[in-house]
Design an enzyme around this catalytic site. Structure first.
Site, PDB file in Angstrom:
ATOM      1  N   LYS A 126       1.943  -2.897   6.679  1.00 42.44           N
ATOM      2  CA  LYS A 126       2.222  -2.900   5.480  1.00 42.44           C
ATOM      3  C   LYS A 126       3.848  -2.596   5.468  1.00 42.44           C
ATOM      4  O   LYS A 126       4.569  -3.604   4.699  1.00 42.44           O
ATOM      5  CB  LYS A 126       1.570  -2.211   4.633  1.00 42.44           C
ATOM      6  CG  LYS A 126      -0.017  -2.449   4.466  1.00 42.44           C
ATOM      7  CD  LYS A 126       0.107  -3.760   3.634  1.00 42.44           C
ATOM      8  CE  LYS A 126      -1.789  -4.195   3.294  1.00 42.44           C
ATOM      9  NZ  LYS A 126      -1.803  -5.774   2.784  1.00 42.44           N
TER      10      LYS A 126
ATOM     11  N   TYR B 242      -2.535   0.421  10.085  1.00 40.08           N
ATOM     12  CA  TYR B 242      -2.571  -0.387   8.809  1.00 40.08           C
ATOM     13  C   TYR B 242      -1.543  -0.392   8.190  1.00 40.08           C
ATOM     14  O   TYR B 242      -0.657  -1.221   7.657  1.00 40.08           O
ATOM     15  CB  TYR B 242      -3.856   0.369   8.036  1.00 40.08           C
ATOM     16  CG  TYR B 242      -3.771  -0.119   6.722  1.00 40.08           C
ATOM     17  CD1 TYR B 242      -3.530   0.790   5.731  1.00 40.08           C
ATOM     18  CD2 TYR B 242      -4.058  -1.386   6.343  1.00 40.08           C
ATOM     19  CE1 TYR B 242      -3.326   0.526   4.274  1.00 40.08           C
ATOM     20  CE2 TYR B 242      -4.253  -1.605   4.984  1.00 40.08           C
ATOM     21  CZ  TYR B 242      -3.565  -0.928   3.799  1.00 40.08           C
ATOM     22  OH  TYR B 242      -3.744  -1.186   2.602  1.00 40.08           O
TER      23      TYR B 242
ATOM     24  N   SER C 104       0.711  -1.138   0.199  1.00 43.08           N
ATOM     25  CA  SER C 104      -0.039   0.075   0.094  1.00 43.08           C
ATOM     26  C   SER C 104       0.895   1.365  -0.172  1.00 43.08           C
ATOM     27  O   SER C 104       1.789   1.350   0.635  1.00 43.08           O
ATOM     28  CB  SER C 104      -0.870  -0.039   1.287  1.00 43.08           C
ATOM     29  OG  SER C 104      -1.378   1.379   1.564  1.00 43.08           O
TER      30      SER C 104
HETATM   31  C1  WQD Z   1      -9.411   9.205   1.252  1.00 41.48           C
HETATM   32  C2  WQD Z   1      -9.746  10.584   1.300  1.00 41.48           C
HETATM   33  C3  WQD Z   1     -10.060  11.070   3.680  1.00 41.48           C
HETATM   34  C4  WQD Z   1     -13.979   9.120   3.850  1.00 41.48           C
HETATM   35  C5  WQD Z   1      -7.299   3.975   1.463  1.00 41.48           C
HETATM   36  C6  WQD Z   1      -7.378   2.542   1.957  1.00 41.48           C
HETATM   37  C7  WQD Z   1      -6.184   2.072   2.312  1.00 41.48           C
HETATM   38  C8  WQD Z   1      -5.024   2.152   1.170  1.00 41.48           C
HETATM   39  C9  WQD Z   1      -4.780   3.516   0.684  1.00 41.48           C
HETATM   40  C10 WQD Z   1      -4.877   0.297  -0.288  1.00 41.48           C
HETATM   41  C11 WQD Z   1      -9.021  11.020   2.947  1.00 41.48           C
HETATM   42  C12 WQD Z   1     -11.272  11.677   2.777  1.00 41.48           C
HETATM   43  C13 WQD Z   1     -12.857   9.796   3.542  1.00 41.48           C
HETATM   44  C14 WQD Z   1     -15.054  10.373   4.168  1.00 41.48           C
HETATM   45  C15 WQD Z   1     -13.554  11.945   3.521  1.00 41.48           C
HETATM   46  N1  WQD Z   1      -5.118   1.438   0.199  1.00 41.48           N
HETATM   47  N2  WQD Z   1     -12.581  10.979   3.269  1.00 41.48           N
HETATM   48  N3  WQD Z   1     -14.641  11.756   4.028  1.00 41.48           N
HETATM   49  O1  WQD Z   1      -7.416   6.670   4.031  1.00 41.48           O
HETATM   50  O2  WQD Z   1      -6.573   7.205   1.809  1.00 41.48           O
HETATM   51  O3  WQD Z   1      -6.686   4.739   2.317  1.00 41.48           O
HETATM   52  O4  WQD Z   1      -6.299   4.102   0.266  1.00 41.48           O
HETATM   53  O5  WQD Z   1      -4.117  -0.243   0.486  1.00 41.48           O
HETATM   54  O6  WQD Z   1      -6.428   0.540   2.318  1.00 41.48           O
HETATM   55  O7  WQD Z   1      -8.097   2.715   3.102  1.00 41.48           O
HETATM   56  O8  WQD Z   1      -8.705   6.239   2.017  1.00 41.48           O
HETATM   57  O9  WQD Z   1     -10.922   6.713   0.981  1.00 41.48           O
HETATM   58  O10 WQD Z   1     -10.668   6.312   3.504  1.00 41.48           O
HETATM   59  O11 WQD Z   1      -9.783   8.603   2.193  1.00 41.48           O
HETATM   60  O12 WQD Z   1     -13.325  13.184   3.533  1.00 41.48           O
HETATM   61  O13 WQD Z   1     -16.236   9.937   4.813  1.00 41.48           O
HETATM   62  O14 WQD Z   1     -11.082  10.892   1.503  1.00 41.48           O
HETATM   63  O15 WQD Z   1      -9.893  12.215   4.634  1.00 41.48           O
HETATM   64  O16 WQD Z   1      -8.556  12.375   2.559  1.00 41.48           O
HETATM   65  P1  WQD Z   1      -7.375   6.378   2.604  1.00 41.48           P
HETATM   66  P2  WQD Z   1      -9.919   6.916   2.175  1.00 41.48           P
END
Ligand code: WQD
Length: 343
Positions: free
Chosen positions: A156, A152, A127
């Protein structure tokens, strides 16, 4: 028949990868899943999109004895694709031990199995969260790994180290570590996609659930030092991720003499902010999305996006989908789920 073991095969990326493996290779496919974050329905969706049968094993990869017992029926295993892990940044912050226990022990057990059965090709689901809050943007595979921002991401980082040391003591073992950026979207047919068992944590399913009236979206902070104040990510279509796994398998099998442990970034190379992702969704659905601005979320990195040149040259992998395609496919999937629920 040459066999590929896919752990976490009922999951979001695993199921999309099995569809590609069944449609584009002749390997026997065996999926291992304990449905802790997926559903057996996933296998029916795979069958509806493919013409070849595949085998399934329901076992917890943390159960070393039962895992080896159930896998002992298979011979001629030429590769393992290891997806099985918990994957939510926010969930890992609220329950770190669950993540360290599951993600590390399951890897140790599947590696031990590979050693016992002399399986020589191994693809690991890593990741972009291993980079932490990198100042080095776009990140390359040689960018220094900062301190992980979440348990998490830390699992990784630890997993990559375990695999690297495992390679050192098993010289015939070849592995590819694929650092996914943000996998989103759904199969173009609209018949397979992300199927959150509980309330989803990640952005795109929350956007589509909000649009269909099942959820409400809060943007976690618009006061970051980015072009519009919201966090930036490299969203990558799940089918592009699946395609990369087939190319990584080919790379391992066809070029076995290559490096023992290869690392590749799987991203589009384009950083997209949360507010830009919302605008893309509004554009492709021609509807306004209601959301509110909330506090920053602990564990979020401010911005991360990939330099994906190495995967392009070494794996001959070119991402096919842009953010609008990703949003359209996710919306089609959400509507399919709605239709199924109202049947
Ligand atoms: C993305 C952006 C949040 C929800 C994911 C996977 C992880 C890894 C990396 C593969 C952030 C914002 C989110 C919401 C928001 N992938 N957000 N409101 O945390 O980057 O991690 O990709 O391994 O497994 O979890 O993804 O979609 O949770 O967040 O504003 O209700 O969207 O703050 O900036 P993240 P995410």
């Amino acid at each position: 028949m040459e066999t590929i073991i896919v752990t976490g095969g009922a999951g979001y990326i695993g199921s999309h990868t099995i569809i590609e493996l069944l449609n584009k290779t002749i390997f026997q496919i065996v999926s291992i899943d304990n449905f802790s974050n997926s559903s057996p329905d996933s296998y029916s969706r795979i069958s509806a999109l493919t013409t070849r049968p595949f085998e399934t094993i329901q076992v917890d990869l943390c159960d070393h004895v039962l895992l080896n017992q159930k896998l002992s029926y298979y011979s001629n295993i030429i590769g393992i694709i290891h997806f099985a892990a918990f994957k939510s940044v926010s969930d890992s912050i609220s329950d770190p031990i669950k993540y360290y226990h599951n993600n590390i022990n399951s890897l140790n057990n599947i590696l031990d199995f590979a050693k016992q059965q002399n399986v020589l090709n191994f693809i690991f689901s890593s990741s972009c969260s291993v980079y932490g809050n990198s100042k080095d943007l776009p990140v390359t595979e040689n960018s220094p790994l900062q301190k992980a921002e979440s348990p998490y991401g830390h699992t990784k980082q630890i997993s990559e180290e375990i695999i690297s040391f495992f390679c050192k003591t098993n010289p015939s073992f070849k592995t590819v570590l694929l650092r996914y950026f943000n996998p989103v979207g759904a199969h173009p047919s609209g018949k397979n996609g992300e199927f959150p068992i509980n309330i989803p944590n990640n952005l795109v399913p929350i956007i589509t659930q909000t649009a269909i009236g099942k959820n409400s979206l809060t943007v976690f902070g618009n006061d970051y030092n980015t072009r519009d104040g919201s966090c930036i990510r490299d969203y990558i279509h799940v089918c592009d991720i699946a395609d990369a796994h087939l190319k990584a398998l080919n790379y391992l099998i066809q070029h076995h003499e290559k490096k023992q442990c290869s690392l590749f970034n799987l991203g589009t190379g384009n950083g997209v902010s949360v507010l830009e992702a919302i605008k893309s969704f509004e554009k492709i659905t021609n509807q306004k999305l209601h959301y509110k601005i909330g506090e920053r979320r602990t564990g979020d990195v401010i911005a991360i996006y990939a330099n994906n040149e190495l995967a392009k040259t070494e794996l001959n992998w070119i991402p096919q989908y842009n953010i609008d395609d990703m949003m359209l496919s996710a919306w089609k999937w959400e509507n399919h789920l709605e239709e199924q629920n109202t049947k």
